[in-house]
Structure formats: structure tokens, C-alpha cells
Design a protein around this motif. Structure first.
Motif, PDB file in Angstrom:
ATOM      1  N   GLY A 285      17.079  -7.454   1.069  1.00  0.00           N
ATOM      2  CA  GLY A 285      18.179  -6.731   1.693  1.00  0.00           C
ATOM      3  C   GLY A 285      17.844  -5.310   2.076  1.00  0.00           C
ATOM      4  N   GLY A 286      16.792  -4.740   1.471  1.00  0.00           N
ATOM      5  CA  GLY A 286      16.401  -3.369   1.770  1.00  0.00           C
ATOM      6  C   GLY A 286      15.256  -3.254   2.753  1.00  0.00           C
ATOM      7  N   GLU A 287      14.996  -4.310   3.511  1.00  0.00           N
ATOM      8  CA  GLU A 287      13.855  -4.301   4.437  1.00  0.00           C
ATOM      9  C   GLU A 287      14.205  -3.660   5.778  1.00  0.00           C
ATOM     10  OE1 GLU A 287      10.864  -7.116   4.414  1.00  0.00           O
ATOM     11  OE2 GLU A 287      11.797  -8.427   2.932  1.00  0.00           O
ATOM     12  N   ARG A 288      13.163  -3.418   6.564  1.00  0.00           N
ATOM     13  CA  ARG A 288      13.347  -2.872   7.898  1.00  0.00           C
ATOM     14  C   ARG A 288      14.191  -3.826   8.731  1.00  0.00           C
ATOM     15  NH1 ARG A 288      13.012   1.860   8.320  1.00  0.00           N
ATOM     16  NH2 ARG A 288      11.913   2.054  10.306  1.00  0.00           N
TER      17      ARG A 288
ATOM     18  N   ARG B 157       5.505   3.335   4.540  1.00  0.00           N
ATOM     19  CA  ARG B 157       6.051   4.692   4.636  1.00  0.00           C
ATOM     20  C   ARG B 157       7.569   4.717   4.537  1.00  0.00           C
ATOM     21  NH1 ARG B 157       2.115   5.101   8.756  1.00  0.00           N
ATOM     22  NH2 ARG B 157       3.721   5.009  10.370  1.00  0.00           N
ATOM     23  N   ASN B 158       8.215   3.558   4.613  1.00  0.00           N
ATOM     24  CA  ASN B 158       9.672   3.495   4.552  1.00  0.00           C
ATOM     25  C   ASN B 158      10.183   2.924   3.233  1.00  0.00           C
ATOM     26  OD1 ASN B 158      10.618   4.449   7.261  1.00  0.00           O
ATOM     27  ND2 ASN B 158       9.214   2.849   7.944  1.00  0.00           N
ATOM     28  N   ILE B 159       9.307   2.840   2.236  1.00  0.00           N
ATOM     29  CA  ILE B 159       9.673   2.345   0.910  1.00  0.00           C
ATOM     30  C   ILE B 159       9.324   3.424  -0.107  1.00  0.00           C
ATOM     31  CG2 ILE B 159       9.105   0.643  -0.873  1.00  0.00           C
ATOM     32  CD1 ILE B 159       8.567  -1.350   1.395  1.00  0.00           C
ATOM     33  N   PRO B 160      10.220   3.769  -1.027  1.00  0.00           N
ATOM     34  CA  PRO B 160       9.875   4.750  -2.061  1.00  0.00           C
ATOM     35  C   PRO B 160       8.617   4.332  -2.822  1.00  0.00           C
ATOM     36  CG  PRO B 160      12.231   4.320  -2.081  1.00  0.00           C
ATOM     37  CD  PRO B 160      11.628   3.324  -1.132  1.00  0.00           C
ATOM     38  N   ASN B 161       7.678   5.246  -2.936  1.00  0.00           N
ATOM     39  CA  ASN B 161       6.399   4.966  -3.591  1.00  0.00           C
ATOM     40  C   ASN B 161       5.666   3.808  -2.920  1.00  0.00           C
ATOM     41  OD1 ASN B 161       6.908   6.963  -5.676  1.00  0.00           O
ATOM     42  ND2 ASN B 161       8.310   5.473  -6.595  1.00  0.00           N
ATOM     43  N   GLY B 162       5.849   3.682  -1.634  1.00  0.00           N
ATOM     44  CA  GLY B 162       5.255   2.575  -0.901  1.00  0.00           C
ATOM     45  C   GLY B 162       3.736   2.542  -0.957  1.00  0.00           C
ATOM     46  N   SER B 163       3.122   3.694  -1.184  1.00  0.00           N
ATOM     47  CA  SER B 163       1.657   3.732  -1.254  1.00  0.00           C
ATOM     48  C   SER B 163       1.124   3.066  -2.521  1.00  0.00           C
ATOM     49  CB  SER B 163       1.170   5.181  -1.186  1.00  0.00           C
ATOM     50  OG  SER B 163       1.686   5.942  -2.267  1.00  0.00           O
TER      51      SER B 163
ATOM     52  N   HIS C 157      12.842  -4.900  -1.409  1.00  0.00           N
ATOM     53  CA  HIS C 157      12.197  -4.386  -0.207  1.00  0.00           C
ATOM     54  C   HIS C 157      11.007  -5.286   0.149  1.00  0.00           C
ATOM     55  CE1 HIS C 157       9.032  -2.748  -2.756  1.00  0.00           C
ATOM     56  NE2 HIS C 157       9.889  -1.955  -3.402  1.00  0.00           N
ATOM     57  N   HIS C 158      10.251  -4.886   1.143  1.00  0.00           N
ATOM     58  CA  HIS C 158       9.240  -5.765   1.705  1.00  0.00           C
ATOM     59  C   HIS C 158       8.150  -6.141   0.706  1.00  0.00           C
ATOM     60  CE1 HIS C 158       7.143  -7.620   5.086  1.00  0.00           C
ATOM     61  NE2 HIS C 158       6.019  -7.076   4.644  1.00  0.00           N
ATOM     62  N   PHE C 159       7.891  -5.306  -0.274  1.00  0.00           N
ATOM     63  CA  PHE C 159       6.806  -5.589  -1.202  1.00  0.00           C
ATOM     64  C   PHE C 159       7.262  -6.310  -2.467  1.00  0.00           C
ATOM     65  CE2 PHE C 159       4.819  -1.669   0.870  1.00  0.00           C
ATOM     66  CZ  PHE C 159       4.130  -2.441   1.797  1.00  0.00           C
ATOM     67  N   ASN C 160       8.428  -5.952  -3.002  1.00  0.00           N
ATOM     68  CA  ASN C 160       8.841  -6.625  -4.234  1.00  0.00           C
ATOM     69  C   ASN C 160       9.669  -7.882  -3.991  1.00  0.00           C
ATOM     70  OD1 ASN C 160      11.458  -5.702  -3.671  1.00  0.00           O
ATOM     71  ND2 ASN C 160      11.434  -4.104  -5.240  1.00  0.00           N
TER      72      ASN C 160
ATOM     73  N   ILE D  75       8.734 -15.757   3.738  1.00  0.00           N
ATOM     74  CA  ILE D  75       9.285 -14.585   3.060  1.00  0.00           C
ATOM     75  C   ILE D  75       8.962 -13.350   3.899  1.00  0.00           C
ATOM     76  CG2 ILE D  75       9.357 -13.269   0.915  1.00  0.00           C
ATOM     77  CD1 ILE D  75       8.090 -15.761  -0.440  1.00  0.00           C
ATOM     78  N   SER D  76       9.994 -12.705   4.416  1.00  0.00           N
ATOM     79  CA  SER D  76       9.807 -11.527   5.283  1.00  0.00           C
ATOM     80  C   SER D  76       8.855 -11.843   6.431  1.00  0.00           C
ATOM     81  CB  SER D  76       9.284 -10.336   4.468  1.00  0.00           C
ATOM     82  OG  SER D  76      10.075 -10.093   3.343  1.00  0.00           O
ATOM     83  N   GLY D  77       9.019 -13.011   6.996  1.00  0.00           N
ATOM     84  CA  GLY D  77       8.069 -13.486   7.997  1.00  0.00           C
ATOM     85  C   GLY D  77       8.263 -12.890   9.379  1.00  0.00           C
ATOM     86  N   LEU D  78       7.193 -12.941  10.153  1.00  0.00           N
ATOM     87  CA  LEU D  78       7.194 -12.523  11.554  1.00  0.00           C
ATOM     88  C   LEU D  78       7.137 -13.788  12.408  1.00  0.00           C
ATOM     89  CD1 LEU D  78       4.654  -9.654  11.028  1.00  0.00           C
ATOM     90  CD2 LEU D  78       7.035  -9.350  11.702  1.00  0.00           C
TER      91      LEU D  78
END
Length: 276
Positions: A217-220, A17-23, A250-253, A170-173
Motif C-alpha cells: 500500500g505504500g508503493e509508488r 530514494r522514496n522509501i525511508p532508509n531505502g539505501s 513498501h516495495h522492499f518489505n 509482487i509489485s510487478g511491471l
């Protein structure tokens, strides 16, 4: 970060919900993944355990592989499977590496600790099929799972541990305790004890294994923080660590680079530091 307080923990860990066209995700991965499976040299649905999801796909280069590269998918331990990510093997395959991409059982059917054990079994099984050094990479929850492989309590066998060269999260928790404050925990079913035990940032790393924490760089903000956290803590414990923020991702790309042998991400994963 001084004076910064999180009031909505669900939003802090919400990507779509915080990424353009995230759906659009994960749907945009389906076609390129299928295309790569159709045209590549591969062995699909290799069982490594007894459950229906305990299978991995193995993608092979021309000639003898330089080693084994493993990619572990994300989905907050509750969603998705190996079929969405096949195209991400291309960068490593084109670089001469064999690539294993496993599925695993999901919460709440199993716990995160059980998923971690499954990933260890998948890597051990793939390591039995491919000789040479091993590099692990994972995205989001997958980043957590691969960093768990290089903790002192790793489920990996001793022979596999000796071959482990580099882990790329990559974008790990890496600290799961904040997720106790999210609605996701209704499915993850962690308590403070299990969240602490499953957090790589709260464990000691194996000696002799490099770790790179990579983030867009554009991640939460929480994903940026979690990236710096692991690199910082493990550096203080003597681990060879790097933290890399890739601009305009962002988180997906942020994972797209794995499909390109010449990308900074693939080169950082597979090359020794003095070769980059």
C-alpha cells in the motif's frame, strides 16, 4: 487519477530514494539469506544453461514435496542474483513445497526477451526435478518475468504449462512501455516494438492458470497502477485474477511474507481460493 500527469518518469519508477532508509536494501537481505542456505536442506548452483549466471538453488522440505514453488528476483533486469533471496523460500518449504530460485543474465548483456527465455528454461529444468503442481512468484522485474510465463507465447514447455497452477506477481511491471521514458532504458535498450512484445498486460494469458497481482500500500503510484492494470485487463480476457494491496508495505518489505508459512502472501500463493 483524473488529471494526473507524470512529469518525472525516473522518479515514478524509483523506489530506494522514496522509501525511508531505502539505501539499506538489498543489504538487509544478505544475512538472513545466507543463514537459510546454511541451515536448510538445499541443492545450490544447479546449472540450467551455459552462461555463468544460468543456475538456480533448490530448497527442499522434509518428505516428498507437494509441488514446485519458484521465486524470480527483481532488480530492473540489470542487477542482483539469487543469493539475496534464499530466506524467502522458508514459507513455502515449511508448507511442504520445494522452492527454486534462479539467477539469470542481465541487461545490457542480454535483452529482456532473452532473460524471459532463460527463466522459462530454469523453470522447465526445476520442473524436471520436482513433481506436482507449479506455482510461480516474482518481485518487481521478477513479477514481469513470471507473468510472462503465463502468456500465450510462454517459453515454458507444454508439460510444464500443464502443471502451472498459479502465478503471483509482487509489485510487478506488466506494461514496459512507460520505461522507455526513463533513463533506465539506456541499459534496457528497448524500443516501442520490443517493449510492447515483452509486456504481459498487452498479451493474452494461458487458460486455466490463476493470477494474483500483489502490491504494498505504500508503493509508488506506478506500481499500484501496474498491479491493477494486469488484473483488470486479464480479467476481461477470462483469466481468474486477483489484485491485492497489502497495507503498510513498501516495495522492499512487501516480499517479507514469503518467509512465513502463515502470512497472507504465502497462504494466497499456495492455497486454493476456498482454502484461504
Amino acid at each position: 487519477m483524473n488529471g494526473f500527469t507524470i512529469s518525472d518518469w525516473d522518479d515514478a519508477y524509483e523506489n530506494g530514494r522514496n522509501i525511508p532508509n531505502g539505501s539499506d536494501w538489498p543489504g538487509v537481505w544478505v544475512s538472513p539469506a545466507q543463514k537459510f542456505r546454511d541451515q536448510g536442506r538445499n541443492r545450490l548452483d544447479i546449472p540450467y544453461g551455459t552462461s555463468e549466471r544460468a543456475k538456480y538453488d533448490l530448497f527442499l522440505p522434509e518428505g516428498t514435496p507437494k509441488g514446485l514453488f519458484v521465486f524470480v528476483h527483481g532488480g530492473y533486469w540489470v542487477a542482483l542474483d539469487k543469493s539475496y533471496w534464499s530466506h524467502l523460500a522458508k514459507g513455502a518449504v515449511d508448507s511442504g513445497w520445494a522452492v527454486a530460485i534462479p539467477s539469470y543474465d542481465l541487461c545490457p548483456t542480454v535483452s529482456i526477451a532473452q532473460i524471459t527465455t532463460m527463466i522459462g528454461a530454469a523453470i522447465d529444468h526445476a520442473a524436471g526435478a520436482v513433481a506436482g503442481p507449479i506455482v510461480l512468484s516474482g518481485h518487481s522485474a521478477g513479477g514481469h518475468l513470471v507473468t510472462a510465463m503465463m502468456c500465450e507465447d510462454t517459453p515454458l514447455s507444454k508439460p510444464t504449462q500443464k502443471r502451472l497452477r498459479h502465478v503471483v506477481s509482487i509489485s510487478g511491471l506488466h506494461d514496459l512501455r512507460p520505461l522507455l521514458k526513463t533513463n533506465r532504458n539506456e541499459t534496457l535498450q528497448m524500443d516501442m516494438h520490443s517493449a510492447t512484445a515483452a509486456s504481459p498486460a498487452l498479451q493474452r494469458p494461458l487458460p486455466g492458470v490463476r493470477m494474483t497481482a500483489w502490491v504494498g500500500g505504500g508503493e509508488r503510484q506506478e506500481f499500484l497502477r501496474q498491479t491493477q492494470l494486469l488484473a483488470n485487463v486479464w480479467y476481461g480476457l477470462g483469466c481468474d485474477t486477483r489484485a491485492v494491496t497489502e497495507p503498510d508495505r513498501h516495495h522492499f518489505n512487501v516480499i517479507d511474507g514469503l518467509a512465513d508459512r502463515g502470512s497472507p502472501l504465502t497462504r494466497a500463493a499456495l492455497n486454493d481460493p476456498d482454502e484461504e
